[in-house]
Scaffold this motif. Structure first.
Motif, PDB file in Angstrom:
ATOM      1  N   ASN A 168       0.859  -1.185   0.000  1.00  0.00           N
ATOM      2  CA  ASN A 168       0.000   0.000   0.000  1.00  0.00           C
ATOM      3  C   ASN A 168       0.897   1.238   0.000  1.00  0.00           C
ATOM      4  O   ASN A 168       1.105   1.882   1.036  1.00  0.00           O
ATOM      5  N   GLY A 169       1.427   1.557  -1.166  1.00  0.00           N
ATOM      6  CA  GLY A 169       2.410   2.623  -1.278  1.00  0.00           C
ATOM      7  C   GLY A 169       3.761   2.168  -0.759  1.00  0.00           C
ATOM      8  O   GLY A 169       3.888   1.114  -0.120  1.00  0.00           O
ATOM      9  N   GLY A 170       4.788   2.965  -1.017  1.00  0.00           N
ATOM     10  CA  GLY A 170       6.114   2.638  -0.500  1.00  0.00           C
ATOM     11  C   GLY A 170       6.181   2.725   1.012  1.00  0.00           C
ATOM     12  O   GLY A 170       6.960   2.018   1.653  1.00  0.00           O
ATOM     13  N   ASP A 171       5.339   3.572   1.609  1.00  0.00           N
ATOM     14  CA  ASP A 171       5.351   3.726   3.062  1.00  0.00           C
ATOM     15  C   ASP A 171       5.076   2.409   3.779  1.00  0.00           C
ATOM     16  O   ASP A 171       5.699   2.094   4.784  1.00  0.00           O
ATOM     17  N   GLU A 172       4.110   1.636   3.262  1.00  0.00           N
ATOM     18  CA  GLU A 172       3.799   0.376   3.924  1.00  0.00           C
ATOM     19  C   GLU A 172       4.989  -0.574   3.870  1.00  0.00           C
ATOM     20  O   GLU A 172       5.257  -1.298   4.835  1.00  0.00           O
ATOM     21  N   LEU A 173       5.714  -0.575   2.757  1.00  0.00           N
ATOM     22  CA  LEU A 173       6.877  -1.459   2.670  1.00  0.00           C
ATOM     23  C   LEU A 173       7.901  -1.110   3.742  1.00  0.00           C
ATOM     24  O   LEU A 173       8.484  -2.003   4.373  1.00  0.00           O
ATOM     25  N   ILE A 174       8.129   0.182   3.970  1.00  0.00           N
ATOM     26  CA  ILE A 174       9.077   0.599   5.011  1.00  0.00           C
ATOM     27  C   ILE A 174       8.643   0.067   6.371  1.00  0.00           C
ATOM     28  O   ILE A 174       9.449  -0.463   7.137  1.00  0.00           O
ATOM     29  N   THR A 175       7.345   0.185   6.666  1.00  0.00           N
ATOM     30  CA  THR A 175       6.831  -0.324   7.939  1.00  0.00           C
ATOM     31  C   THR A 175       6.953  -1.837   8.021  1.00  0.00           C
ATOM     32  O   THR A 175       7.341  -2.394   9.058  1.00  0.00           O
ATOM     33  N   LEU A 176       6.637  -2.530   6.925  1.00  0.00           N
ATOM     34  CA  LEU A 176       6.736  -3.994   6.914  1.00  0.00           C
ATOM     35  C   LEU A 176       8.176  -4.467   7.126  1.00  0.00           C
ATOM     36  O   LEU A 176       8.413  -5.460   7.823  1.00  0.00           O
ATOM     37  N   VAL A 177       9.131  -3.769   6.517  1.00  0.00           N
ATOM     38  CA  VAL A 177      10.541  -4.124   6.707  1.00  0.00           C
ATOM     39  C   VAL A 177      10.921  -3.957   8.172  1.00  0.00           C
ATOM     40  O   VAL A 177      11.600  -4.815   8.756  1.00  0.00           O
ATOM     41  N   ALA A 178      10.463  -2.864   8.783  1.00  0.00           N
ATOM     42  CA  ALA A 178      10.744  -2.642  10.206  1.00  0.00           C
ATOM     43  C   ALA A 178      10.121  -3.742  11.058  1.00  0.00           C
ATOM     44  O   ALA A 178      10.759  -4.293  11.964  1.00  0.00           O
ATOM     45  N   GLU A 179       8.882  -4.088  10.778  1.00  0.00           N
ATOM     46  CA  GLU A 179       8.177  -5.117  11.550  1.00  0.00           C
ATOM     47  C   GLU A 179       8.799  -6.490  11.375  1.00  0.00           C
ATOM     48  O   GLU A 179       8.756  -7.332  12.278  1.00  0.00           O
ATOM     49  N   THR A 180       9.388  -6.725  10.221  1.00  0.00           N
ATOM     50  CA  THR A 180       9.974  -8.038   9.925  1.00  0.00           C
ATOM     51  C   THR A 180      11.355  -8.213  10.534  1.00  0.00           C
ATOM     52  O   THR A 180      11.679  -9.283  11.064  1.00  0.00           O
ATOM     53  N   PHE A 181      12.175  -7.183  10.484  1.00  0.00           N
ATOM     54  CA  PHE A 181      13.588  -7.367  10.796  1.00  0.00           C
ATOM     55  C   PHE A 181      14.079  -6.653  12.055  1.00  0.00           C
ATOM     56  O   PHE A 181      15.194  -6.928  12.514  1.00  0.00           O
ATOM     57  N   LEU A 182      13.300  -5.732  12.611  1.00  0.00           N
ATOM     58  CA  LEU A 182      13.801  -4.955  13.743  1.00  0.00           C
ATOM     59  C   LEU A 182      13.155  -5.384  15.057  1.00  0.00           C
ATOM     60  O   LEU A 182      11.964  -5.677  15.120  1.00  0.00           O
ATOM     61  N   GLU A 183      13.976  -5.369  16.090  1.00  0.00           N
ATOM     62  CA  GLU A 183      13.512  -5.633  17.449  1.00  0.00           C
ATOM     63  C   GLU A 183      14.029  -4.533  18.361  1.00  0.00           C
ATOM     64  O   GLU A 183      14.927  -3.763  17.986  1.00  0.00           O
ATOM     65  N   ALA A 184      13.458  -4.456  19.560  1.00  0.00           N
ATOM     66  CA  ALA A 184      13.905  -3.455  20.530  1.00  0.00           C
ATOM     67  C   ALA A 184      15.399  -3.600  20.782  1.00  0.00           C
ATOM     68  O   ALA A 184      15.893  -4.714  20.995  1.00  0.00           O
ATOM     69  N   GLY A 185      16.111  -2.477  20.731  1.00  0.00           N
ATOM     70  CA  GLY A 185      17.555  -2.496  20.953  1.00  0.00           C
ATOM     71  C   GLY A 185      18.374  -2.531  19.680  1.00  0.00           C
ATOM     72  O   GLY A 185      19.586  -2.285  19.712  1.00  0.00           O
ATOM     73  N   ASP A 186      17.740  -2.851  18.545  1.00  0.00           N
ATOM     74  CA  ASP A 186      18.454  -2.834  17.268  1.00  0.00           C
ATOM     75  C   ASP A 186      18.720  -1.394  16.830  1.00  0.00           C
ATOM     76  O   ASP A 186      18.144  -0.445  17.369  1.00  0.00           O
TER      77      ASP A 186
END
Length: 371
Positions: A94-112
């Motif tokens: 849903n636009g490039g913005d959603e991809l940025i959020t999905l990448v964050a949700e997939t690969f990032l955790e607290a402290g990264d």
């Protein structure tokens, strides 16, 4: 009477900075009581949507009682054929913005940590903060070029992601092919590069790369593109990511099933075949940049040469006042304070007539101020 609601949001929300979009034309008309308003603030295509997309959208309207294809398979296949990739290497969003959020949700955790050259698009930091990760900002060079050594020096054991916007928003500068290869070769293989190529279709430099060659070569990189810019489909929100099958399969695990509406899928699939519209948009943008460059030189204003459909212009200490006065005259541009550039504005390239209107109004303001 019901007691005061005491439900608390996540603590991380106290650190969040919501994205602040440019004002729509109708709002400025309503606030100021003026009829003619030119919007040169959001990097939209002044030619409008792809005609082929409009035709496809109109034909599809009777089907809106059906849910969209959760995997956007037809658009996915069309993209794969055009980009010489496997369908499994693509994810439509849903636009490039959603991809940025999905990448964050997939690969990032607290402290990264994520490493982000700055100034740039704010959504990279937004996604990281949402997941409890930290953003390490690396200043661009004085000419807004990328400092590869500084980026690499900022990588630590906690780094999960490096975000590169090329052409970069808001500067219009880019990362050349050899520099991107140097960065990818030097980074630890556990670090993912998010390569935001939203403005790729406007770039004309010989050493520019859209990043897809590095996807095909198997590097840990995900390339973002969008239909909001060159194709003129910002209003229906559709973009995509391209990466290895392994990376895309992980992102699919956090994607909502019907994230891209049916009209967006149909319109985008038609738009990518509209070569005439793309060519016209490129030519209009190239001519518009030169039209604006000439005016800025006449006015004695410093600007950054751009590979995108916008130009970063330095107005000095009176930038905010000039920005506000332009709006009162019916010209919406983007003030640079949100990027830490309070002396600048970002001006989208419009049609010849829209550019001329901006030039007339800006020239009048500068003349009154004795610049």
């Amino acid at each position: 009477m019901i007691d005061e609601i005491q439900v608390q949001g996540r603590k991380i929300l106290q650190q969040m900075k919501p994205y602040s979009p440019g004002k729509p034309i109708w709002e400025v008309q309503q606030e100021l009581g003026i009829d003619y308003v030119v919007k040169l603030a959001s990097n939209e295509n002044p030619l409008g949507p792809s005609p082929k997309a409009l035709e496809a959208l109109a034909a599809f309207l009777p089907e809106l009682n059906r849910y969209p294809d959760a995997g956007a398979k037809l658009l996915n296949q069309a993209l794969a054929a055009q980009l010489n990739l496997q369908p499994q290497q693509l994810i439509v969003t849903n636009g490039g913005d959603e991809l940025i959020t999905l990448v964050a949700e997939t690969f990032l955790e607290a402290g990264d940590e994520i490493v982000v050259p700055s100034p740039t698009f704010s959504e990279y930091e937004f996604g990281a903060t949402l997941m409890g990760a930290s953003t390490v900002s690396v200043p661009l060079n004085d000419d807004y070029s990328y400092d590869i050594s500084a980026i690499l020096s900022s990588v630590t054991e906690r780094t999960k992601l490096v975000c590169i916007c090329s052409p970069n928003n808001p500067t219009g500068t880019y990362l050349g092919k050899e520099d991107l290869k140097r960065l990818l070769d030097a980074l630890p293989k556990r670090v993912l590069v998010l390569f935001d190529a939203a403005y790729t279709h406007f770039a004309s430099a010989e050493d520019y790369t859209d990043g897809l060659e590095f996807v095909r070569a198997g590097y840990p990189i995900i390339v973002l593109q969008t239909f909001s810019k060159i194709y003129g489909l910002a209003g229906i929100r559709v973009g995509f990511g391209a990466a290895s099958v392994e990376l895309v399969s992980q992102i699919y695990k956090v994607k909502e099933p019907f994230n891209v509406n049916a009209l967006a899928q149909v319109g985008a699939a038609a738009a990518i075949a509209d070569k005439e519209h793309v060519d016209k948009s490129r030519k209009l943008n190239a001519a518009g940049r030169e039209q604006l460059y000439g005016a800025f030189r006449r006015f004695g204003l410093r600007y950054t040469e751009s590979m995108a459909n916008f130009i970063l212009v330095e107005l000095g200490p009176d930038a905010q006042t000039i920005y506000e006065r332009l709006m009162q005259e019916g010209v919406i541009v983007r003030y640079g304070v949100g990027w830490g550039l309070p002396g600048h504005v970002r001006i989208s390239v419009g049609t010849q007539e829209e550019n001329a209107f901006l030039i007339e109004k800006l020239g009048g303001i500068l003349a009154k101020d004795g610049q």
